[in-house]
Write an enzyme that holds these catalytic residues in place. Structure first.
Site, PDB file in Angstrom:
ATOM      1  N   ASP A   1       0.840  -1.186   0.000  1.00  0.00           N
ATOM      2  CA  ASP A   1       0.000   0.000   0.000  1.00  0.00           C
ATOM      3  C   ASP A   1       0.885   1.249   0.000  1.00  0.00           C
ATOM      4  OD1 ASP A   1      -2.750   1.155   0.455  1.00  0.00           O
ATOM      5  OD2 ASP A   1      -1.754   1.946   2.233  1.00  0.00           O
TER       6      ASP A   1
ATOM      7  N   GLU B   1       1.435   0.230  -4.910  1.00  0.00           N
ATOM      8  CA  GLU B   1       0.965   1.509  -5.432  1.00  0.00           C
ATOM      9  C   GLU B   1       2.162   2.446  -5.549  1.00  0.00           C
ATOM     10  OE1 GLU B   1      -3.449   2.294  -3.811  1.00  0.00           O
ATOM     11  OE2 GLU B   1      -1.967   2.196  -2.223  1.00  0.00           O
TER      12      GLU B   1
END
Length: 650
Positions: free
Chosen positions: A333, A362
């Site tokens: 993340d 990400e």
């Protein structure tokens, strides 16, 4: 007298030299005769272990002082069998006394307040030591299915008994009222290779003592990184239960040919001052500027991966999950809040365990970070990382429109001028002689995650409803199928949100025509996969299933190198607007087809595409996809229907 370092010196070479601890025995290490406790707390004046009978409540056993070890550690050996005893650390720094769970705790009671000492061998389900990972050779062979544990089973029509639980994911033989497969059998039947689970480590925002009350959270609120979330277990009060049930889930997925990816959130903690990190070593684990937490996560803080003991914690944690739980991949993340060196250190560590472990994340931050941009594990820096992939937001937005503007359209929904962006996605964001408008951010197609929908933002079906309000359902289904065809025939690694294949929707309760784009705390009514959709939109499901089967049968769609893509994949030129077509030809390893032609027609009219001489077999058209020949074409052109894909093989 030992010098106490100031917080502003945490990042200095001198501090690192004195206090970097390189051994792998932090936490509680259990054996039947004794348990060793070891914690890193260089700024502490005193540390003690407190033992409890249970994970909650007034059941204190005793407190035992720890003694100073090397490099800022404190340690203690208790010569007793402490299996299933709970513990905390009491940390004294000057006149402040804090009690906290061990950040390295491997088990905990309800709500993760106290760690638990545990004989982990007793948590292994039957056959665990014989667990065999499904065969997986190359990163580009992956087809990833992004799933929240609760979403799979909470709908009444799931046919799954253990609703909302790890064991629900493990159930086989489940069907909906219409008799169609659901849950694990559905995923197996669909043909995906990896199940990417939204956070399943112990997170903060569900009260595990109140599970009789429906609660939902995506889980991006880390509390304890090295143990499973209790609300997904049948008993969160006894720390061993969640561990055994998590392993049962992994084993069941492996037994059914599915690998398991964990969504990990090392970039921030739910709590700031109240986090176990901060209570143990104030301000070390987070980026703090002039007493204020930097907030690159937009969640209140960000961790300082560039500091040696934070990097060590992240690497240790990933290694622990890979070894103890047989995890096959990790999705990071807000990965750009981590520095590039940390991500490469993670890759180096997992390669020693299992080189086939997937790593991706990400390639952006949630907000501005104090970590210098050149050090951030950004998408633009993917080429500096060793087999650590990034999500292609380029491809995502090109296909369906900006995720930040609900009514913005994309290639499949009629926006013009996006042909180059689609081509860039087709070549997995690598460098290609025919793609001029985009700069490659990777030279390894296995590092490009192509997708159109995940848990964030609108589902693909809702995005099409928001941006194409005047389109009929049939027209939007065509757009959805075209989107799937683009993702599943492009180079790189395809990923899609669970339920996308049955037109998953998240309608806002009580608001007609409105859809939930941020359902992180919305109800199960909003979030759960509606299994009745599988019957209603069975042709869409079969289309996805067919595309997956076709991709698996053709290595040409899964090329391993940038050089191969540049050499073998050729875009057709001088095509009508809103049309992208390419052919793959030449001798590719294991590919039996002489030539493959892929055509995407996003325009609202039929188009004629020139063909090389020969008898072409059509495997994908507007309505069907798979490994069965739908028709043959032996003319010099082929007609492709409006808003559809076609794939032909020579």
């Amino acid at each position: 007298m030992e010098k106490k370092y100031q917080k502003h010196e945490y990042s200095t070479a001198k501090f690192n030299e004195l206090y970097f601890y390189d051994k792998n025995d932090l936490g509680a290490t259990y054996s039947k005769n004794h348990t060793q406790f070891k914690v890193w707390a260089p700024s502490a004046d005193k540390v003690a272990v407190k033992l409890y009978e249970e994970g909650l409540g007034d059941n204190f056993i005793k407190k035992i002082s720890m003694y100073k070890g090397v490099a800022g550690t404190w340690e203690l050996i208790v010569e007793e069998d402490l299996n299933e005893v709970y513990y905390t650390y009491e940390v004294t720094i000057k006149d402040i006394v804090n009690e906290t769970i061990d950040p390295y705790a491997k088990a905990a009671g309800a709500n993760g307040i106290r760690g638990m000492i545990l004989d982990l061998n007793r948590t292994n389900p039957k056959g665990w030591n014989e667990d065999i990972k499904p065969e997986f050779k190359e990163d580009t062979d992956a087809i990833i299915y992004e799933l929240h544990v609760r979403d799979l089973s909470m709908n009444q029509d799931s046919g799954i008994e253990n609703k909302g639980k790890f064991l629900g994911v493990a159930e086989v033989g489940t069907v909906s009222t219409s008799g169609l497969t659901t849950g694990l059998d559905h995923m197996k039947e669909l043909g995906v290779t990896h199940v990417h689970l939204l956070p399943v480590f112990d997170y903060h925002t569900v009260d595990e003592t109140q599970l009789h009350t429906p609660q939902f959270n995506w889980g991006y609120d880390p509390k304890n990184y090295n143990l499973p979330e209790g609300s997904y277990s049948t008993d969160p009060f006894h720390g061993e239960v969640r561990i055994k049930e998590f392993k049962q889930m992994v084993k069941a997925l492996h037994d059914n040919g599915l690998r398991v990816i964990m969504d990990v959130v090392y970039n921030h903690t739910f709590a700031n001052e109240d986090s176990s990190f901060h209570k143990l070593v104030p301000e070390y684990y987070h980026r703090v500027v002039n007493g204020k937490f930097s907030d690159g996560s937009a969640c209140g803080n960000e961790t300082a991966s560039e500091r040696s003991m934070v990097r060590k914690f992240i690497v240790d944690s990933v290694v622990y999950w890979a070894k103890e739980y047989h995890i096959d991949g990790f999705r990071f993340d807000l990965m750009a809040l981590h520095d590039i060196d940390t991500m490469n250190a993670v890759r180096e560590a997992v390669n020693k365990i299992d080189p086939s472990i997937l790593l991706y994340g990400e390639g952006w931050t949630g907000s501005a970070s104090v970590l210098p941009k050149e050090k951030q594990a950004l998408k633009a820096h993917t080429y500096q990382m060793n087999r650590v992939g990034a999500f292609s937001d380029d491809m995502r937005d090109a296909i369906k429109g900006s995720v930040f503007e609900g009514e913005d359209t994309g290639f499949v929904s009629g926006k013009e001028g996006l042909e180059e962006a689609i081509k860039f996605g087709v070549v997995a964001s690598t460098s290609h002689p025919q793609v001029k408008e985009f700069v490659a951010w990777t030279h390894n197609p296995g590092q490009c995650i192509n997708y159109t929908s995940v848990h964030d933002n609108f589902t693909l079906w809702d995005k099409l409803a928001m941006s194409c309000k005047d389109a009929t359902e049939e027209q939007r289904i065509r757009m959805n199928k075209l989107s799937a065809a683009i993702v599943l025939t492009s180079q790189g690694v395809p990923l899609f949100q669970a339920g996308e294949e049955i037109l998953r929707s998240k309608p806002v309760e009580g608001e007609e025509g409105m859809y939930d784009h941020n359902s992180y705390i919305s109800s199960d009514n909003v979030n759960a996969i509606r299994w009745s959709n599988k019957k209603k939109y069975y042709s869409v499901y079969e289309y996805y299933r067919g595309l997956i089967a076709f991709r698996k049968e053709h290595p040409a769609l899964r090329m391993r190198t940038e050089a191969d893509i540049a050499k073998h994949l050729v875009f057709l030129e001088d095509l009508p607007e809103q049309v992208v077509a390419y052919k793959i030809k030449g001798n590719l390893e294991s590919e039996e087809a002489k030539e493959i032609l892929v055509i995407f027609n996003a325009s609202n009219k039929k188009v004629k595409i020139p063909l090389d001489k020969g008898t072409w077999k059509v495997y994908v058209n507007a309505d069907y996809a798979g490994t069965t020949v739908l028709s043959t074409v032996d003319k010099d052109t082929v007609v492709v229907d409006e808003v559809s894909a076609m794939v032909l093989v020579l």
